[in-house]
Design a protein around this motif. Structure first.
Motif, short mmCIF file in Angstrom:
data_model
loop_
_atom_site.label_atom_id
_atom_site.label_comp_id
_atom_site.label_asym_id
_atom_site.label_seq_id
_atom_site.Cartn_x
_atom_site.Cartn_y
_atom_site.Cartn_z
N ILE A 180 0.99 18.07 0.77
CA ILE A 180 0.73 16.78 0.12
C ILE A 180 2.05 16.06 -0.14
CG2 ILE A 180 -0.28 15.64 -1.89
CD1 ILE A 180 -2.23 18.08 -2.02
N PHE A 181 3.07 16.81 -0.53
CA PHE A 181 4.41 16.23 -0.72
C PHE A 181 4.91 15.60 0.58
CE2 PHE A 181 8.79 17.91 0.27
CZ PHE A 181 9.50 16.84 -0.24
N ILE A 182 4.74 16.27 1.70
CA ILE A 182 5.17 15.72 2.99
C ILE A 182 4.39 14.44 3.32
CG2 ILE A 182 5.20 16.13 5.49
CD1 ILE A 182 6.06 19.02 4.82
N LEU A 183 3.09 14.45 3.06
CA LEU A 183 2.29 13.23 3.28
C LEU A 183 2.78 12.08 2.39
CD1 LEU A 183 -1.32 14.69 3.59
CD2 LEU A 183 0.09 13.69 5.42
N ALA A 184 3.17 12.41 1.17
CA ALA A 184 3.72 11.38 0.27
C ALA A 184 5.01 10.80 0.85
CB ALA A 184 3.98 11.97 -1.12
N MET A 185 5.87 11.65 1.42
CA MET A 185 7.11 11.15 2.04
C MET A 185 6.81 10.32 3.27
SD MET A 185 10.31 13.74 1.69
CE MET A 185 9.81 14.72 3.05
N LEU A 186 5.74 10.67 4.00
CA LEU A 186 5.35 9.90 5.19
C LEU A 186 4.66 8.59 4.81
CD1 LEU A 186 4.08 12.80 7.47
CD2 LEU A 186 6.19 11.47 7.75
N SER A 187 4.41 8.42 3.51
CA SER A 187 3.86 7.15 3.00
C SER A 187 4.97 6.24 2.51
CB SER A 187 2.90 7.42 1.85
OG SER A 187 1.86 8.26 2.25
N LYS A 188 5.94 6.82 1.87
CA LYS A 188 7.11 6.08 1.38
C LYS A 188 8.19 7.10 1.05
CE LYS A 188 8.62 2.48 -1.73
NZ LYS A 188 8.29 1.60 -2.84
N SER A 189 9.41 6.81 1.47
CA SER A 189 10.47 7.82 1.37
C SER A 189 10.91 8.11 -0.06
CB SER A 189 11.67 7.41 2.22
OG SER A 189 12.17 6.16 1.81
N ILE A 190 10.50 7.34 -1.04
CA ILE A 190 10.88 7.62 -2.42
C ILE A 190 10.38 9.00 -2.86
CG2 ILE A 190 8.85 6.54 -3.46
CD1 ILE A 190 12.42 6.47 -4.87
N ARG A 218 0.83 -1.21 0.00
CA ARG A 218 0.00 0.00 0.00
C ARG A 218 0.86 1.25 0.00
NH1 ARG A 218 -4.65 0.48 4.18
NH2 ARG A 218 -5.44 -1.09 2.75
N LYS A 219 2.02 1.19 0.60
CA LYS A 219 2.88 2.38 0.65
C LYS A 219 3.16 2.89 -0.75
CE LYS A 219 6.86 -0.61 1.52
NZ LYS A 219 6.12 -1.82 1.84
N ASP A 220 3.29 1.99 -1.73
CA ASP A 220 3.49 2.42 -3.12
C ASP A 220 2.26 3.12 -3.67
OD1 ASP A 220 6.01 1.34 -3.12
OD2 ASP A 220 5.52 -0.37 -4.38
N ALA A 221 1.09 2.55 -3.41
CA ALA A 221 -0.15 3.12 -3.94
C ALA A 221 -0.42 4.50 -3.34
CB ALA A 221 -1.32 2.16 -3.68
N ILE A 222 -0.27 4.62 -2.03
CA ILE A 222 -0.51 5.92 -1.38
C ILE A 222 0.52 6.95 -1.84
CG2 ILE A 222 -0.54 7.17 0.81
CD1 ILE A 222 -1.61 4.70 2.16
N SER A 223 1.78 6.55 -1.83
CA SER A 223 2.84 7.48 -2.20
C SER A 223 2.67 7.95 -3.65
CB SER A 223 4.20 6.81 -2.01
OG SER A 223 5.23 7.69 -2.37
N ALA A 224 2.36 7.03 -4.55
CA ALA A 224 2.17 7.41 -5.96
C ALA A 224 1.01 8.39 -6.10
CB ALA A 224 1.92 6.17 -6.81
N ALA A 225 -0.10 8.10 -5.43
CA ALA A 225 -1.27 8.98 -5.53
C ALA A 225 -0.94 10.37 -4.99
CB ALA A 225 -2.46 8.38 -4.79
N LEU A 226 -0.36 10.43 -3.80
CA LEU A 226 -0.06 11.73 -3.19
C LEU A 226 1.00 12.49 -3.99
CD1 LEU A 226 -0.16 10.73 0.58
CD2 LEU A 226 -1.87 12.04 -0.71
#
Length: 195
Positions: free
Chosen positions: A141-151, A109-117
């Motif tokens: 939103i960028f920070i939330l994406a990093m908190l989903s996956k560090s990529i 899921r970290k990939d799916a959330i990070s990609a979407a954000l």
């Protein structure tokens, strides 16, 4: 899937029930060496709604994948691509086996959330770039994406590439003036992701 991290992220996770203690735990603790509190809180949300029924966990993965696919379609439009080209690219993204794996496998899921954000943050940034020097919504939103996956640390580099593309020249000072908060957060995030 035992042996594929689902037992660690979900079925054997002792911090899935909705409580302040568990929320604080995921704000402080890594999961399998990754600091991904947004992802772990999303598992808590599913567990609160569905218990351990896999269909609920899969539904949220599908939600994030659809959000990413729609954001890619929007992004392609913002970049000036024709609607049919944008639709074709979004459909390839939506159906690509590598992307589908991240949807079908609950632990990814970290990939799916990070990609979407990530894609949503790009859309917000590009959509409001000419009206604001700094867009707090895109930044959040960028920070939330990093908190989903560090990529998602790569986000400022992508923005810089866009700025060069949009400006038709490499103006280092202008790019740095516009993007320094993004680079600062990514630089601060880098040691955390290595730890």
């Amino acid at each position: 899937l035992n042996g594929w991290d689902d037992n660690i992220y979900v079925t054997g996770n002792l911090h899935l029930s909705a409580s302040l203690e568990n929320v604080l735990h995921w704000l402080k603790a890594p999961a399998l060496g990754h600091y991904i509190p947004v992802t772990m809180l999303s598992y808590m949300f599913d567990y609160g709604l569905w218990g351990l029924k896999p269909s609920g966990f899969h539904a949220q993965n599908i939600f994030w994948h659809v959000a990413a696919s729609l954001a890619l379609f929007q992004l392609m439009g913002l970049l000036g691509f024709r609607r049919w080209t944008a639709l074709f690219a979004a459909l390839i993204f939506a159906c690509h086996p590598q992307r589908i794996e991240s949807v079908a496998w609950i632990s990814e899921r970290k990939d799916a959330i990070s990609a979407a954000l990530y894609l949503i943050a790009l859309c917000v940034y590009l959509g409001r770039r000419d009206r604001m020097k700094f867009d707090p919504a895109a930044f959040a939103i960028f920070i939330l994406a990093m908190l989903s996956k560090s990529i998602a640390m790569s986000f400022p580099v992508v923005l810089a590439a866009y700025e060069v593309y949009a400006g038709k020249r490499f103006a280092f000072k202008d790019i740095l003036r516009r993007l320094w908060p993004y680079f600062l957060v990514s630089a601060a995030w880098l040691p955390l992701s290595f730890m």
